[in-house]
Write a protein that holds these residues in place. Structure first.
Motif, PDB file in Angstrom:
ATOM      1  N   VAL A 275       0.816  -1.214   0.000  1.00 10.48           N
ATOM      2  CA  VAL A 275       0.000   0.000   0.000  1.00 10.48           C
ATOM      3  C   VAL A 275       0.857   1.275   0.000  1.00 10.48           C
ATOM      4  CG1 VAL A 275      -1.978  -1.120   1.057  1.00 10.48           C
ATOM      5  CG2 VAL A 275      -0.257  -0.041   2.526  1.00 10.48           C
ATOM      6  N   PHE A 276       2.163   1.112  -0.074  1.00 11.89           N
ATOM      7  CA  PHE A 276       3.090   2.223  -0.282  1.00 11.89           C
ATOM      8  C   PHE A 276       2.901   3.377   0.692  1.00 11.89           C
ATOM      9  CE2 PHE A 276       3.381  -0.121  -4.228  1.00 11.89           C
ATOM     10  CZ  PHE A 276       4.756  -0.215  -4.348  1.00 11.89           C
ATOM     11  N   HIS A 277       2.987   3.029   1.970  1.00 10.66           N
ATOM     12  CA  HIS A 277       3.175   4.105   2.940  1.00 10.66           C
ATOM     13  C   HIS A 277       4.451   4.865   2.579  1.00 10.66           C
ATOM     14  CE1 HIS A 277       3.422   6.427   6.537  1.00 10.66           C
ATOM     15  NE2 HIS A 277       4.562   5.859   6.890  1.00 10.66           N
ATOM     16  N   GLN A 278       5.462   4.127   2.169  1.00 10.54           N
ATOM     17  CA  GLN A 278       6.667   4.724   1.613  1.00 10.54           C
ATOM     18  C   GLN A 278       7.020   4.020   0.304  1.00 10.54           C
ATOM     19  OE1 GLN A 278       7.859   7.376   2.846  1.00 10.54           O
ATOM     20  NE2 GLN A 278       7.139   7.369   4.968  1.00 10.54           N
ATOM     21  N   TYR A 279       7.532   4.781  -0.632  1.00  7.62           N
ATOM     22  CA  TYR A 279       8.129   4.230  -1.854  1.00  7.62           C
ATOM     23  C   TYR A 279       9.633   4.299  -1.638  1.00  7.62           C
ATOM     24  CZ  TYR A 279       9.217   3.617  -6.836  1.00  7.62           C
ATOM     25  OH  TYR A 279       9.698   3.149  -8.050  1.00  7.62           O
ATOM     26  N   THR A 280      10.210   3.169  -1.256  1.00  3.62           N
ATOM     27  CA  THR A 280      11.594   3.151  -0.780  1.00  3.62           C
ATOM     28  C   THR A 280      12.496   2.437  -1.769  1.00  3.62           C
ATOM     29  OG1 THR A 280      10.853   3.213   1.505  1.00  3.62           O
ATOM     30  CG2 THR A 280      13.107   2.470   1.110  1.00  3.62           C
ATOM     31  N   VAL A 281      13.512   3.157  -2.234  1.00  6.36           N
ATOM     32  CA  VAL A 281      14.497   2.620  -3.165  1.00  6.36           C
ATOM     33  C   VAL A 281      15.817   2.413  -2.427  1.00  6.36           C
ATOM     34  CG1 VAL A 281      13.383   3.787  -5.105  1.00  6.36           C
ATOM     35  CG2 VAL A 281      15.291   4.914  -3.926  1.00  6.36           C
ATOM     36  N   ARG A 282      16.713   1.687  -3.074  1.00  3.72           N
ATOM     37  CA  ARG A 282      18.096   1.588  -2.594  1.00  3.72           C
ATOM     38  C   ARG A 282      18.999   2.377  -3.536  1.00  3.72           C
ATOM     39  NH1 ARG A 282      19.956  -2.692   0.899  1.00  3.72           N
ATOM     40  NH2 ARG A 282      18.334  -4.231   1.385  1.00  3.72           N
ATOM     41  N   ILE A 283      19.929   3.116  -2.963  1.00  3.54           N
ATOM     42  CA  ILE A 283      20.966   3.805  -3.733  1.00  3.54           C
ATOM     43  C   ILE A 283      22.265   3.047  -3.501  1.00  3.54           C
ATOM     44  CG2 ILE A 283      22.147   5.978  -4.165  1.00  3.54           C
ATOM     45  CD1 ILE A 283      19.094   6.018  -4.673  1.00  3.54           C
ATOM     46  N   THR A 284      22.729   2.346  -4.513  1.00  3.44           N
ATOM     47  CA  THR A 284      23.933   1.520  -4.378  1.00  3.44           C
ATOM     48  C   THR A 284      25.156   2.255  -4.935  1.00  3.44           C
ATOM     49  OG1 THR A 284      23.733   0.413  -6.529  1.00  3.44           O
ATOM     50  CG2 THR A 284      22.445  -0.497  -4.696  1.00  3.44           C
ATOM     51  N   GLY A 285      26.304   1.594  -4.866  1.00  5.97           N
ATOM     52  CA  GLY A 285      27.555   2.221  -5.274  1.00  5.97           C
ATOM     53  C   GLY A 285      27.647   2.562  -6.744  1.00  5.97           C
ATOM     54  N   ASP A 286      26.773   1.989  -7.585  1.00  6.61           N
ATOM     55  CA  ASP A 286      26.816   2.279  -9.011  1.00  6.61           C
ATOM     56  C   ASP A 286      26.113   3.579  -9.383  1.00  6.61           C
ATOM     57  OD1 ASP A 286      28.209  -0.072  -9.631  1.00  6.61           O
ATOM     58  OD2 ASP A 286      26.351  -1.242  -9.738  1.00  6.61           O
ATOM     59  N   PHE A 287      25.380   4.162  -8.426  1.00  7.00           N
ATOM     60  CA  PHE A 287      24.692   5.419  -8.710  1.00  7.00           C
ATOM     61  C   PHE A 287      25.712   6.563  -8.710  1.00  7.00           C
ATOM     62  CE2 PHE A 287      21.826   9.010  -7.838  1.00  7.00           C
ATOM     63  CZ  PHE A 287      20.837   8.758  -8.789  1.00  7.00           C
ATOM     64  N   PRO A 288      25.532   7.597  -9.541  1.00  7.45           N
ATOM     65  CA  PRO A 288      26.529   8.676  -9.633  1.00  7.45           C
ATOM     66  C   PRO A 288      26.729   9.478  -8.363  1.00  7.45           C
ATOM     67  CG  PRO A 288      25.066   8.698 -11.544  1.00  7.45           C
ATOM     68  CD  PRO A 288      24.485   7.714 -10.576  1.00  7.45           C
ATOM     69  N   MET A 289      25.759   9.455  -7.449  1.00 10.56           N
ATOM     70  CA  MET A 289      25.871  10.174  -6.179  1.00 10.56           C
ATOM     71  C   MET A 289      25.734   9.199  -5.027  1.00 10.56           C
ATOM     72  SD  MET A 289      23.364  13.472  -6.601  1.00 10.56           S
ATOM     73  CE  MET A 289      23.735  14.846  -7.694  1.00 10.56           C
ATOM     74  N   THR A 290      26.215   9.586  -3.871  1.00  5.35           N
ATOM     75  CA  THR A 290      25.886   8.827  -2.679  1.00  5.35           C
ATOM     76  C   THR A 290      24.429   9.078  -2.305  1.00  5.35           C
ATOM     77  OG1 THR A 290      26.442  10.571  -1.100  1.00  5.35           O
ATOM     78  CG2 THR A 290      28.249   9.130  -1.841  1.00  5.35           C
ATOM     79  N   ARG A 291      23.896   8.246  -1.454  1.00  8.09           N
ATOM     80  CA  ARG A 291      22.513   8.431  -1.009  1.00  8.09           C
ATOM     81  C   ARG A 291      22.328   9.805  -0.376  1.00  8.09           C
ATOM     82  NH1 ARG A 291      19.984   5.976   3.564  1.00  8.09           N
ATOM     83  NH2 ARG A 291      21.806   6.708   4.720  1.00  8.09           N
TER      84      ARG A 291
END
Length: 365
Positions: A275-291
């Motif tokens: 029901v998406f109280h939160q839409y939560t993603v992971r930001i891993t090391g391959d992303f251009p920025m840190t979380r």
């Protein structure tokens, strides 16, 4: 600014509050009773007990279940601290089990090894609005004679194998805080099919009272006011509409964010509804920025993202005192470094979601 949460207050909520103010009955009264009847019907349970927060619901549930000093309650290290504090308040010990890396919920495959002769209950958390693996949790609870108390504070309207949360264990606890999928500003509800538990929670919320100035046991002032109850009744009638909009918004976010390197989108298990109280993603090391750099970048673009949660619970001193150390729950610890919740609430329009997805997809190395 696109906020991480935005309560929806419409004519029905305003008129309900006005009717309470006009009636002069402001404390726990007919609107609270009406909420309890409607909430139980919505979840498919026999009883619902309204209190003044989700934390109070968990505390009342643990008390009603007879959990106290010397008992152990198995739960997750990856949740809001209100999951664990009530366990400590009743004098029991929280026993933590690491999480599943896809759902962020308690890993049911690790659960049985945490059960000891002192274990009294399992307290699974339906994190972000997706139910836990309740079939396996229920099977282990039955095998070992344990109670199941659902922390459904983020998951009103979610379903597991066609049954709503709130009706998957012995007692379930919901929050009606201002940011939740339905809200009353502050408030909570506990649901159960057990009359003894329901009556114990009703006494507990009113100082243990059985009749005027007669007390059966210890209790607290955990009552819900009729002002809050009236808002909750109006919100509950809209729960399905709000849920569909959140799910629609999540699909639009998926569409705009799919294929971005270093960005892991929310996983949905096939046997349950999210029901998406939160839409939560992971930001891993391959992303251009840190979380954390991404959080700042989004804020600069008028988008507020949330960190739920920046530290697992066993990193806090009063919980670590139970014998826990960094490294004990590596999956939860990694999640706390990577998770980022994006706006998904029903007030978003398609332009808002397009701005979110384009802002993220346009980030280059």
């Amino acid at each position: 600014m696109i906020h991480i949460a935005a309560p929806i207050i419409e004519t029905e909520e305003i008129e309900a509050v006005q009717s309470v103010l006009t009636s002069g009955v402001l404390a726990q009264g007919p609107w609270v009773a009406r909420l309890e009847e409607a909430f139980a019907a919505y979840c498919g349970t026999t009883y619902a007990v309204a209190v003044n927060s989700g934390t109070a619901a968990i505390h009342a549930a643990l008390f009603a279940a007879g959990i106290g000093p010397g008992d152990e309650v198995i739960t997750t290290p990856f949740s809001f601290i209100a999951t664990i504090n009530p366990i400590l308040f009743v004098g029991a010990k929280p026993v933590l089990v690491d999480i599943d890396p896809e759902t962020f919920n308690m890993d049911a495959a690790r659960l049985e090894q945490a059960i000891t002769p002192k274990t009294k209950a399992i307290l699974p958390v339906h994190l972000y609005g997706q139910p836990c693996n309740m079939q396996q949790i229920g099977r282990l609870a039955k095998k070992h004679g344990l109670l199941v108390i659902e922390d459904a504070c983020q998951a009103v309207a979610a379903e597991y194998e066609g049954r709503k949360v709130g009706n998957l264990g012995d007692i379930a606890c919901f929050s009606l805080y201002a940011t939740k999928n339905i809200m009353s500003g502050e408030g909570g509800v506990a649901t159960t099919n057990n009359e003894a538990y329901a009556q114990a929670m009703k006494r507990f919320r009113q100082h243990g009272m059985t009749a005027p100035y007669e007390y059966a046991h210890i209790g607290l002032n955990y009552r819900m006011s009729d002002l809050h109850g009236s808002i909750a009744v109006a919100q509950l009638q809209k729960a399905d509409r709000f849920t569909k909009q959140r799910q629609h918004n999540a699909q639009l976010l998926d569409k705009g964010l799919t294929g971005i390197k270093g960005l892991t989108l929310p996983y949905r298990a096939s046997d349950r509804t999210h029901v998406f109280h939160q839409y939560t993603v992971r930001i891993t090391g391959d992303f251009p920025m840190t979380r954390d750099e991404l959080v700042v970048h989004l804020r600069d673009k008028a988008i507020i993202a949330g960190l739920y949660y920046p530290k697992p619970l066993h990193f806090y001193d009063h919980i670590a005192a139970g014998g826990y150390n960094p490294g004990d729950f590596p999956v939860a610890e990694q999640a706390s470094r990577q998770v980022l919740s994006l706006p998904v609430h029903p007030k978003l329009n398609e332009a808002d979601i397009r701005h979110i997805t384009q802002t993220i997809s346009s980030i280059k190395a």
